[in-house]
Write a protein that holds these residues in place. Structure first.
Motif, short mmCIF file in Angstrom:
data_model
loop_
_atom_site.label_atom_id
_atom_site.label_comp_id
_atom_site.label_asym_id
_atom_site.label_seq_id
_atom_site.Cartn_x
_atom_site.Cartn_y
_atom_site.Cartn_z
N LEU A 89 10.90 15.07 3.36
CA LEU A 89 10.08 13.88 3.70
C LEU A 89 9.02 13.45 2.62
O LEU A 89 8.43 14.44 2.04
N ILE A 90 8.68 12.40 2.47
CA ILE A 90 7.65 11.91 1.68
C ILE A 90 6.73 10.84 2.22
O ILE A 90 7.11 10.02 2.78
N THR A 91 5.60 11.10 2.02
CA THR A 91 4.41 10.14 2.41
C THR A 91 3.61 9.98 1.24
O THR A 91 3.08 10.68 0.50
N SER A 92 3.64 8.61 0.96
CA SER A 92 2.91 8.14 -0.41
C SER A 92 2.04 7.13 -0.15
O SER A 92 1.99 6.32 0.89
N ARG A 93 0.97 7.16 -0.70
CA ARG A 93 -0.19 6.14 -0.47
C ARG A 93 -0.49 5.61 -1.94
O ARG A 93 -0.87 6.15 -2.69
N LEU A 94 -0.80 4.13 -1.67
CA LEU A 94 -1.37 3.58 -3.03
C LEU A 94 -2.87 3.66 -2.63
O LEU A 94 -3.36 3.22 -1.63
N GLN A 95 -3.66 4.11 -3.61
CA GLN A 95 -4.94 4.21 -3.59
C GLN A 95 -5.59 3.36 -4.81
O GLN A 95 -4.97 3.35 -5.71
N TRP B 196 -11.71 7.39 -4.24
CA TRP B 196 -10.36 6.71 -3.87
C TRP B 196 -10.20 6.64 -2.52
O TRP B 196 -10.17 7.47 -1.38
N GLU B 197 -9.66 5.37 -2.23
CA GLU B 197 -9.51 4.69 -1.02
C GLU B 197 -8.04 4.23 -0.66
O GLU B 197 -7.57 3.43 -1.48
N THR B 198 -7.46 4.63 0.39
CA THR B 198 -5.99 4.29 0.56
C THR B 198 -5.83 2.70 0.84
O THR B 198 -6.60 2.32 2.16
N VAL B 199 -5.09 2.08 0.00
CA VAL B 199 -4.76 0.51 0.61
C VAL B 199 -3.64 0.60 1.75
O VAL B 199 -3.87 -0.10 2.66
N ASN C 219 -9.06 -3.44 -11.02
CA ASN C 219 -8.97 -2.27 -10.44
C ASN C 219 -8.23 -1.07 -11.12
O ASN C 219 -7.37 -1.36 -11.74
N SER C 220 -8.70 0.32 -10.66
CA SER C 220 -7.85 1.50 -10.85
C SER C 220 -7.20 1.61 -9.82
O SER C 220 -7.70 1.88 -8.45
N TYR C 221 -5.68 2.15 -10.06
CA TYR C 221 -5.07 2.38 -8.79
C TYR C 221 -4.16 3.72 -9.11
O TYR C 221 -4.00 4.21 -10.22
N ARG C 222 -3.76 4.51 -8.28
CA ARG C 222 -3.04 5.58 -8.33
C ARG C 222 -2.07 5.82 -7.11
O ARG C 222 -2.33 5.27 -5.95
N ILE C 223 -0.98 6.78 -7.24
CA ILE C 223 -0.17 6.83 -6.17
C ILE C 223 -0.45 8.45 -5.75
O ILE C 223 -0.74 9.32 -6.55
N PHE C 224 -0.69 8.67 -4.55
CA PHE C 224 -0.89 10.24 -3.99
C PHE C 224 0.09 10.54 -2.91
O PHE C 224 0.27 9.83 -2.06
#
Length: 144
Positions: free
Chosen positions: A76-82, A89-92, A116-121
């Motif tokens: 299982l993978i759960t990915s959050r664009l933040q 960091w806020e989840t989009v 903006n600055s983005y990352r994947i968690f």
């Protein structure tokens, strides 16, 4: 120039060279960052996991993948664009993908705004019988 000045000058050049090597590559209005873990001894069920973020033309492309060791029955993978907002960091948006094999992959696109600055968690999880293992994987930060 005194020895102290030469040392400080050499240190400054070394820091500059190190920063250039670590900078995120930018190709013709594309921004990309990724991070991968692979076969680390501390993990029992997860063999490889990665998170990748690419932003081009206002569209973010997220890719997360994992491979588990033999005997794993579910992944299982759960990915959050933040997005970084006021230093936090806020989840989009978040997505989840599940597989009944030893590999799982998640691919998504979403519109993003400039400045903006983005990352994947991503959280990857492998199930083997009643046991499970969960690992957090972050992409590098993309400034867009």
């Amino acid at each position: 120039m005194c020895i102290k000045g030469k040392i400080i000058s050499s240190l400054g050049v070394s820091v500059l060279a190190f920063n250039v090597l670590l900078s995120t590559p930018i190709f013709a209005n594309e921004h990309e960052a990724s991070l991968e873990i692979q076969n680390e001894e501390r993990y029992t069920h997860v063999d490889k996991a990665s998170s990748n973020l690419k932003i081009s033309g206002g569209v973010a492309t997220l890719t997360a993948s994992m491979t588990a060791n033999p005997g794993v029955s579910k992944t299982l993978i759960t990915s959050r664009l933040q997005k970084k907002v006021n230093g936090s960091w806020e989840t989009v948006q978040a997505w989840t993908e599940t597989s009944s094999t030893t590999s799982c992959r998640l691919n998504k696109t979403i519109s993003v705004s400039k400045g903006n600055s983005y990352r994947i968690f991503s959280t990857v999880k492998a199930y083997k019988g009643t046991d499970s293992e969960s690992i957090a994987v972050y992409s590098n930060i993309v400034n867009y």
